[in-house]
Design a protein around this motif. Sequence first.
Motif, PDB file in Angstrom:
ATOM      1  N   THR A  75       0.830  -1.205   0.000  1.00  0.00           N
ATOM      2  CA  THR A  75       0.000   0.000   0.000  1.00  0.00           C
ATOM      3  C   THR A  75       0.865   1.255   0.000  1.00  0.00           C
ATOM      4  O   THR A  75       0.605   2.203  -0.750  1.00  0.00           O
ATOM      5  CB  THR A  75      -0.945  -0.007   1.218  1.00  0.00           C
ATOM      6  OG1 THR A  75      -1.754  -1.173   1.179  1.00  0.00           O
ATOM      7  CG2 THR A  75      -1.839   1.223   1.226  1.00  0.00           C
ATOM      8  N   LEU A  76       1.898   1.282   0.821  1.00  0.00           N
ATOM      9  CA  LEU A  76       2.770   2.452   0.865  1.00  0.00           C
ATOM     10  C   LEU A  76       3.522   2.651  -0.441  1.00  0.00           C
ATOM     11  O   LEU A  76       3.719   3.786  -0.887  1.00  0.00           O
ATOM     12  CB  LEU A  76       3.743   2.338   2.045  1.00  0.00           C
ATOM     13  CG  LEU A  76       3.115   2.505   3.421  1.00  0.00           C
ATOM     14  CD1 LEU A  76       4.128   2.179   4.516  1.00  0.00           C
ATOM     15  CD2 LEU A  76       2.568   3.910   3.610  1.00  0.00           C
ATOM     16  N   VAL A  77       3.932   1.570  -1.083  1.00  0.00           N
ATOM     17  CA  VAL A  77       4.612   1.693  -2.376  1.00  0.00           C
ATOM     18  C   VAL A  77       3.640   2.239  -3.427  1.00  0.00           C
ATOM     19  O   VAL A  77       4.011   3.105  -4.238  1.00  0.00           O
ATOM     20  CB  VAL A  77       5.216   0.346  -2.821  1.00  0.00           C
ATOM     21  CG1 VAL A  77       5.668   0.392  -4.267  1.00  0.00           C
ATOM     22  CG2 VAL A  77       6.365  -0.037  -1.914  1.00  0.00           C
ATOM     23  N   LEU A  78       2.408   1.767  -3.423  1.00  0.00           N
ATOM     24  CA  LEU A  78       1.408   2.296  -4.353  1.00  0.00           C
ATOM     25  C   LEU A  78       1.166   3.776  -4.112  1.00  0.00           C
ATOM     26  O   LEU A  78       1.001   4.556  -5.061  1.00  0.00           O
ATOM     27  CB  LEU A  78       0.093   1.515  -4.223  1.00  0.00           C
ATOM     28  CG  LEU A  78       0.093   0.106  -4.777  1.00  0.00           C
ATOM     29  CD1 LEU A  78      -1.227  -0.604  -4.451  1.00  0.00           C
ATOM     30  CD2 LEU A  78       0.331   0.118  -6.270  1.00  0.00           C
ATOM     31  N   GLU A  79       1.145   4.188  -2.845  1.00  0.00           N
ATOM     32  CA  GLU A  79       0.967   5.606  -2.542  1.00  0.00           C
ATOM     33  C   GLU A  79       2.163   6.422  -3.030  1.00  0.00           C
ATOM     34  O   GLU A  79       1.983   7.549  -3.524  1.00  0.00           O
ATOM     35  CB  GLU A  79       0.772   5.807  -1.039  1.00  0.00           C
ATOM     36  CG  GLU A  79      -0.572   5.330  -0.560  1.00  0.00           C
ATOM     37  CD  GLU A  79      -0.718   5.360   0.939  1.00  0.00           C
ATOM     38  OE1 GLU A  79      -1.855   5.549   1.398  1.00  0.00           O
ATOM     39  OE2 GLU A  79       0.289   5.206   1.655  1.00  0.00           O
ATOM     40  N   ALA A  80       3.347   5.864  -2.912  1.00  0.00           N
ATOM     41  CA  ALA A  80       4.542   6.567  -3.403  1.00  0.00           C
ATOM     42  C   ALA A  80       4.451   6.754  -4.917  1.00  0.00           C
ATOM     43  O   ALA A  80       4.765   7.830  -5.436  1.00  0.00           O
ATOM     44  CB  ALA A  80       5.801   5.789  -3.023  1.00  0.00           C
ATOM     45  N   ILE A  81       4.025   5.735  -5.630  1.00  0.00           N
ATOM     46  CA  ILE A  81       3.879   5.834  -7.082  1.00  0.00           C
ATOM     47  C   ILE A  81       2.790   6.849  -7.426  1.00  0.00           C
ATOM     48  O   ILE A  81       2.956   7.688  -8.321  1.00  0.00           O
ATOM     49  CB  ILE A  81       3.564   4.453  -7.689  1.00  0.00           C
ATOM     50  CG1 ILE A  81       4.763   3.513  -7.505  1.00  0.00           C
ATOM     51  CG2 ILE A  81       3.174   4.564  -9.153  1.00  0.00           C
ATOM     52  CD1 ILE A  81       4.461   2.062  -7.791  1.00  0.00           C
ATOM     53  N   MET A  82       1.688   6.799  -6.700  1.00  0.00           N
ATOM     54  CA  MET A  82       0.568   7.693  -6.955  1.00  0.00           C
ATOM     55  C   MET A  82       0.956   9.147  -6.742  1.00  0.00           C
ATOM     56  O   MET A  82       0.475  10.035  -7.442  1.00  0.00           O
ATOM     57  CB  MET A  82      -0.598   7.313  -6.026  1.00  0.00           C
ATOM     58  CG  MET A  82      -1.772   8.270  -6.000  1.00  0.00           C
ATOM     59  SD  MET A  82      -1.699   9.737  -4.937  1.00  0.00           S
ATOM     60  CE  MET A  82      -1.224   9.151  -3.357  1.00  0.00           C
ATOM     61  N   PHE A  83       1.845   9.423  -5.792  1.00  0.00           N
ATOM     62  CA  PHE A  83       2.145  10.795  -5.400  1.00  0.00           C
ATOM     63  C   PHE A  83       2.809  11.586  -6.526  1.00  0.00           C
ATOM     64  O   PHE A  83       2.835  12.819  -6.491  1.00  0.00           O
ATOM     65  CB  PHE A  83       3.023  10.826  -4.148  1.00  0.00           C
ATOM     66  CG  PHE A  83       2.538  11.811  -3.139  1.00  0.00           C
ATOM     67  CD1 PHE A  83       2.989  13.115  -3.159  1.00  0.00           C
ATOM     68  CD2 PHE A  83       1.616  11.434  -2.195  1.00  0.00           C
ATOM     69  CE1 PHE A  83       2.528  14.040  -2.242  1.00  0.00           C
ATOM     70  CE2 PHE A  83       1.150  12.342  -1.272  1.00  0.00           C
ATOM     71  CZ  PHE A  83       1.605  13.652  -1.301  1.00  0.00           C
TER      72      PHE A  83
END
Length: 143
Positions: free
Chosen positions: A39-47
Amino acid sequence: MTDAPGASRPEQPERPGRAPRTRRPRRERGARESLTSITLVLEAIMFFFPMLVVFGKHTLPPAVAFGGGLAAIVVLALASRLTGTRAGVGFGWLLQAAILATGFIEPFMFVVGLVFLALWVFCFVKGGQLDRQNAARRAAVGD
């Protein structure tokens, strides 16, 4: 010059006085740790995308938009490596609040933050359930 396929390579000489190198076995990660890390990696990509939106709408100066966006990406990516500890999970919760707070800069981030908060909560709860089920299964097999 390259080795031809199937050609044998000379054996490496043993290092005198030293044991051969062996790899440490990988630490077993639980479902909660894996899911929250993802989830945190997906948020990093999304940012990356809100960073571009804030830059394009001139909401913030370019240096602040890109600097803050890149800093958030790095922090989220690094935090994904810490989800195996209580402090790391707590930091993950804090990051969820920070992502929600970016809605004050770009209002659509309230929606994006809520979606990722829901994903974080789901992964946290479901990962814990899976970890308990796996522990019970291992205990039953061990008996």
